[in-house]
Design an enzyme around this catalytic site. Structure first.
Site, PDB file in Angstrom:
ATOM      1  N   CYS A 218       1.331  -1.110  -0.091  1.00  6.37           N
ATOM      2  CA  CYS A 218      -0.590   0.015  -0.251  1.00  6.37           C
ATOM      3  C   CYS A 218       0.966   1.113   0.020  1.00  6.37           C
ATOM      4  O   CYS A 218       1.398   1.677  -0.713  1.00  6.37           O
ATOM      5  CB  CYS A 218      -1.252   0.165   0.946  1.00  6.37           C
TER       6      CYS A 218
ATOM      7  N   GLU B 262      -1.180  -8.503   5.581  1.00  6.46           N
ATOM      8  CA  GLU B 262      -1.214  -8.826   6.668  1.00  6.46           C
ATOM      9  C   GLU B 262      -2.285  -9.029   7.305  1.00  6.46           C
ATOM     10  O   GLU B 262      -2.350  -8.907   8.784  1.00  6.46           O
ATOM     11  CB  GLU B 262      -0.129  -7.629   7.392  1.00  6.46           C
TER      12      GLU B 262
ATOM     13  N   HIS C 148      -3.640  -5.862   1.419  1.00  7.69           N
ATOM     14  CA  HIS C 148      -3.221  -5.808   2.307  1.00  7.69           C
ATOM     15  C   HIS C 148      -2.636  -7.034   2.837  1.00  7.69           C
ATOM     16  O   HIS C 148      -3.576  -7.702   3.397  1.00  7.69           O
ATOM     17  CB  HIS C 148      -3.352  -5.220   4.150  1.00  7.69           C
TER      18      HIS C 148
END
Lengths: 218, 76
Positions: free
Chosen positions: A88, A197, A195
């Site tokens: 990002c 994560e 993302h």
């Protein structure tokens, strides 16, 4: 003992703790690297530039972070072939640092988009962060400046050299060639807008992100 | 002291959502415009040894992203 993952922290980075948690789940140590510090490249196995709003997106997203002292060491690490991943805002920083081609601009919708997307990895891609070739990852996006653009010759070169890593199956932001993630010519420096994560466990909605972040541990 | 102005503009309309939004607001206020663009201005002060070429370097290196923006340097 295996060396830790270096997680860059700029002023305004906000996904840093999520990356640390993700690597804890993956059984791999991760350590923060402060933007103003120089570091010893050999102390780490690879580097992550997490998401967030470095420097409040002042000037342009990622522009100020791209020239932080720690980034000069990341640049050397990238040239030496160390794995470097931007997520990002980390993608925006790598583009501004010219470690990756192109730029991230305002979503065509002109809105901040926070949603699950499906991105497909390139069967013939050279990206070293790709956990699974020709795989449809379910990952969340959360950005307003995520529309990847590049001049025509750069896009062609990305295609020809198999540097397109991930493409949206349903383009959310108007990105050229549906690009969600790319890598450099050697495949060790890569970045994506979604993302990973935030998709580490089934209870989070998907665990596909582990295939990407887990590449450092494999 | 020398003073320079760097004007930075987005390259095209797709890259200028601010301009589009402001144009819409102007229209709602009754101002008819055919185009409206929003850029930014950076004003730099430095000692007399600073050359316009140095400001150009700044613009190329960090102030503007030539891929999505154009810039113009003027000495004030």
């Amino acid at each position: 003992m295996k060396r830790p993952v270096g997680v860059l922290r700029f002023l305004g980075t906000n996904c840093d703790a999520d990356i640390l948690q993700a690597y804890e789940w993956l059984g791999c140590e991760a350590k923060y690297i402060w933007w103003a510090d120089h570091f010893k490249i050999e102390d780490y196995c690879g580097f992550i530039l997490p998401g967030g709003f470095s420097y409040g997106d002042y000037l342009r997203c990622g522009a100020l972070a791209a020239h932080a002292p720690a980034m000069s060491d990341v640049r050397v690490a990238a040239e030496k072939g160390y794995p470097v991943l931007g997520i990002c805002n980390g993608f925006q920083i790598l583009c501004e640092a010219a470690l990756l081609p192109g730029a991230l601009t305002k979503n065509l919708s002109r809105q901040f988009q926070d949603q699950w997307v499906e991105v497909k990895s390139n069967l013939t891609g050279i990206c070293k962060w790709d956990g699974k070739k020709n795989f449809k990852y379910k990952l969340p996006i959360a950005h307003s400046m995520g529309r990847f653009i590049a001049p025509g010759d750069v896009l062609k070169s990305l295609e020809d050299k198999n540097q397109i890593w991930l493409t949206y199956t349903k383009n959310p932001n108007g990105a050229m060639l549906d690009i969600a993630g790319i890598c450099n010519v050697t495949g060790n420096v890569a970045a994506l807008m979604p993302h990973p994560e935030r998709a580490m466990k089934d209870w989070m909605g998907s665990s596909d992100g582990a295939h990407i972040l887990g590449k450092l541990n494999s | 002291m020398k003073k320079f102005k760097v004007e930075i503009m987005p390259r095209d309309e797709a890259l200028d959502p601010q301009g589009r939004a402001v144009k819409g607001a102007l229209e709602r206020l009754g101002f008819k415009t055919s185009d409206c663009r929003v850029g930014k201005v950076v004003v730099i002060e430095a000692n007399h040894s600073m050359k316009e070429k140095d400001i150009q370097d700044m613009a190329e290196k960090i102030l503007a992203n030539p891929l999505i923006e154009t810039y113009k340097v003027t000495q004030l």
